[in-house]
Design an enzyme around this catalytic site. Structure first.
Site, PDB file in Angstrom:
ATOM      1  N   GLY A  16       0.815  -1.275   0.110  1.00 44.49           N
ATOM      2  CA  GLY A  16      -0.022   0.084   0.039  1.00 44.49           C
ATOM      3  C   GLY A  16       0.837   1.217  -0.113  1.00 44.49           C
ATOM      4  O   GLY A  16       0.739   2.146   0.775  1.00 44.49           O
ATOM      5  N   GLU A  70       0.664  -1.335  -4.714  1.00 42.90           N
ATOM      6  CA  GLU A  70      -0.539  -0.267  -4.694  1.00 42.90           C
ATOM      7  C   GLU A  70      -1.667  -0.751  -5.708  1.00 42.90           C
ATOM      8  O   GLU A  70      -1.494  -0.975  -6.672  1.00 42.90           O
ATOM      9  CB  GLU A  70      -0.091   1.063  -5.303  1.00 42.90           C
ATOM     10  CG  GLU A  70      -1.239   2.326  -4.941  1.00 42.90           C
ATOM     11  CD  GLU A  70      -1.919   2.523  -3.884  1.00 42.90           C
ATOM     12  OE1 GLU A  70      -3.195   2.280  -3.760  1.00 42.90           O
ATOM     13  OE2 GLU A  70      -1.240   2.649  -2.543  1.00 42.90           O
ATOM     14  N   ILE A  71      -2.976  -0.700  -4.935  1.00 43.23           N
ATOM     15  CA  ILE A  71      -4.082  -1.459  -5.571  1.00 43.23           C
ATOM     16  C   ILE A  71      -4.754  -0.200  -6.400  1.00 43.23           C
ATOM     17  O   ILE A  71      -5.209  -0.614  -7.580  1.00 43.23           O
ATOM     18  CB  ILE A  71      -5.124  -1.908  -4.515  1.00 43.23           C
ATOM     19  CG1 ILE A  71      -6.104  -2.867  -5.250  1.00 43.23           C
ATOM     20  CG2 ILE A  71      -5.441  -0.760  -3.839  1.00 43.23           C
ATOM     21  CD1 ILE A  71      -7.137  -3.594  -4.485  1.00 43.23           C
ATOM     22  N   ASN A  81      -3.060  -6.320  -5.595  1.00 43.80           N
ATOM     23  CA  ASN A  81      -3.779  -6.513  -4.320  1.00 43.80           C
ATOM     24  C   ASN A  81      -2.950  -7.312  -3.431  1.00 43.80           C
ATOM     25  O   ASN A  81      -3.004  -8.521  -3.682  1.00 43.80           O
ATOM     26  CB  ASN A  81      -5.047  -7.166  -4.723  1.00 43.80           C
ATOM     27  CG  ASN A  81      -6.213  -7.270  -3.435  1.00 43.80           C
ATOM     28  OD1 ASN A  81      -5.484  -7.157  -2.212  1.00 43.80           O
ATOM     29  ND2 ASN A  81      -7.518  -7.176  -3.678  1.00 43.80           N
ATOM     30  N   LEU A 112       2.400   1.248   6.240  1.00 46.51           N
ATOM     31  CA  LEU A 112       2.442   2.764   6.633  1.00 46.51           C
ATOM     32  C   LEU A 112       1.028   3.270   6.644  1.00 46.51           C
ATOM     33  O   LEU A 112       0.863   3.412   5.473  1.00 46.51           O
ATOM     34  CB  LEU A 112       3.389   3.244   6.116  1.00 46.51           C
ATOM     35  CG  LEU A 112       4.703   2.669   5.971  1.00 46.51           C
ATOM     36  CD1 LEU A 112       5.923   3.942   5.464  1.00 46.51           C
ATOM     37  CD2 LEU A 112       5.250   2.193   7.373  1.00 46.51           C
ATOM     38  N   ASP A 154      -5.444   1.567   5.718  1.00 45.08           N
ATOM     39  CA  ASP A 154      -6.860   2.012   5.810  1.00 45.08           C
ATOM     40  C   ASP A 154      -7.399   1.319   7.005  1.00 45.08           C
ATOM     41  O   ASP A 154      -7.091   0.114   7.437  1.00 45.08           O
ATOM     42  CB  ASP A 154      -7.617   1.174   4.528  1.00 45.08           C
ATOM     43  CG  ASP A 154      -9.021   1.904   4.419  1.00 45.08           C
ATOM     44  OD1 ASP A 154      -9.477   2.248   5.655  1.00 45.08           O
ATOM     45  OD2 ASP A 154      -9.810   1.733   3.558  1.00 45.08           O
ATOM     46  N   THR A 171       6.203   9.420   4.102  1.00 44.23           N
ATOM     47  CA  THR A 171       4.880   9.413   3.305  1.00 44.23           C
ATOM     48  C   THR A 171       3.948  10.581   3.248  1.00 44.23           C
ATOM     49  O   THR A 171       4.239  11.386   4.241  1.00 44.23           O
ATOM     50  CB  THR A 171       3.930   8.115   3.767  1.00 44.23           C
ATOM     51  OG1 THR A 171       3.593   8.421   5.105  1.00 44.23           O
ATOM     52  CG2 THR A 171       4.899   6.911   3.799  1.00 44.23           C
ATOM     53  N   GLU A 172       2.950  10.799   2.396  1.00 50.14           N
ATOM     54  CA  GLU A 172       2.364  11.838   2.390  1.00 50.14           C
ATOM     55  C   GLU A 172       1.375  11.854   3.704  1.00 50.14           C
ATOM     56  O   GLU A 172       0.850  12.788   4.350  1.00 50.14           O
ATOM     57  CB  GLU A 172       1.091  11.707   1.166  1.00 50.14           C
ATOM     58  CG  GLU A 172       0.163  12.935   1.044  1.00 50.14           C
ATOM     59  CD  GLU A 172      -0.793  12.908  -0.288  1.00 50.14           C
ATOM     60  OE1 GLU A 172      -1.513  11.944  -0.272  1.00 50.14           O
ATOM     61  OE2 GLU A 172      -0.306  13.499  -1.301  1.00 50.14           O
ATOM     62  N   GLU A 173       0.895  10.634   4.146  1.00 52.31           N
ATOM     63  CA  GLU A 173       0.060  10.353   5.394  1.00 52.31           C
ATOM     64  C   GLU A 173       0.945  10.894   6.529  1.00 52.31           C
ATOM     65  O   GLU A 173       0.170  11.735   7.265  1.00 52.31           O
ATOM     66  CB  GLU A 173      -0.358   8.976   5.545  1.00 52.31           C
ATOM     67  CG  GLU A 173      -1.250   8.747   4.494  1.00 52.31           C
ATOM     68  CD  GLU A 173      -0.781   8.072   3.088  1.00 52.31           C
ATOM     69  OE1 GLU A 173       0.446   8.100   3.051  1.00 52.31           O
ATOM     70  OE2 GLU A 173      -1.398   7.723   2.180  1.00 52.31           O
TER      71      GLU A 173
END
Length: 258
Positions: free
Chosen positions: A70, A93-94, A132, A152, A155, A233-235
């Site tokens: 992810g 990455e899905i 996935n 990281l 969800d 990471t962006e998050e």
């Protein structure tokens, strides 16, 4: 003040910024891992053409040793690239638009770096696949081929009926233990306390994983990795901007029982 040196008249001009812009890659924040996403996946790790992902390493026969599950917009991949110049790093990455953004970002970084350096090498060791991981992780990674797995800011799937979709679960931990070599480390971080407790509880209960304290991970020489996990990471950057709290947990893959 010394005069600034002028570039030679025949020096090629620097290329314009090649980095993709996120506004051109609109995508939902999350994807349902149980949906049919019309994915192409290899029947086995040996069927993956890693030379197409890492052309500079084509003659080495190397396979990825670090995986970011992810990977989002690829912040961790870019941060890890110079830390492990001789290791291959793969993001999974899905989401189709997000994975395309990461692919374009890596291509732009490779081109820009090659223009600035006569011996291109940086960012040649990172790549991404649209996949996935909940369904097809063993299709990409052979047994004991990885030495690090990263989860990281996954969800959180807040609703209890959706907890089965969390990326850390008893059913999936066996696959992560299969791909991870003994001594390898699983890195997890989140800004959701409930999810942090969930991931820690399930990893700690698995017989092939043992918790390892952050200071012990740093003592192993992985301080730069932990810094990237926290903030690359962006998050992670978003949590920092909002003065939020993060919960980090690392687990080491135990030796196989006799």
């Amino acid at each position: 003040m010394p005069k600034r040196k002028r570039a030679p008249a025949d020096a090629p001009p620097p290329p314009p910024s090649l980095l993709p812009q996120k506004k051109h890659y609109r995508q939902r924040a999350h994807a349902n891992p149980f949906s049919d996403h019309a994915l192409d996946y290899p029947p086995a790790p040996a069927a993956v053409d890693w030379a197409a992902h890492y052309p500079a390493f084509a003659a080495t026969g190397k396979v990825p040793a670090l995986a970011d599950v992810g990977c989002g917009f690829g912040g961790l991949l870019v941060a890890l690239a110079p830390l492990f110049p001789d290791e291959l790093i793969l993001g999974l990455e899905i989401r189709v638009q997000v994975s395309q953004y990461v692919q374009d970002r890596i291509a732009a970084l490779r081109t820009t770096h090659a223009h600035a350096h006569p011996s291109p090498g940086l960012y040649q060791n990172i790549s991404v696949v649209r996949a996935n991981a909940m369904k097809f992780l063993p299709n990409y990674f052979a047994r004991a081929s990885l030495r690090a797995l990263f989860f990281l800011f996954p969800d959180p799937h807040f609703k209890q009926r959706k907890h089965k979709a969390r990326i850390i679960s008893p059913a999936l931990l066996a696959e992560y233990a299969y791909a991870l070599r003994p001594g390898g480390i699983v890195y997890t971080i989140t800004d959701v306390r409930d999810l942090a407790q969930w991931m820690h509880r399930h990893l700690a209960a698995h017989p092939l994983f043992e918790p390892i304290a952050e200071q012990d991970v740093r003592a192993l020489g992985h301080a730069d990795v932990l810094d990237a996990v926290h903030s690359a990471t962006e998050e992670g950057k978003k949590v920092d901007r909002n003065n939020g709290q993060k919960w980090l947990a690392c687990f080491r893959r135990r030796e196989n029982p006799q």
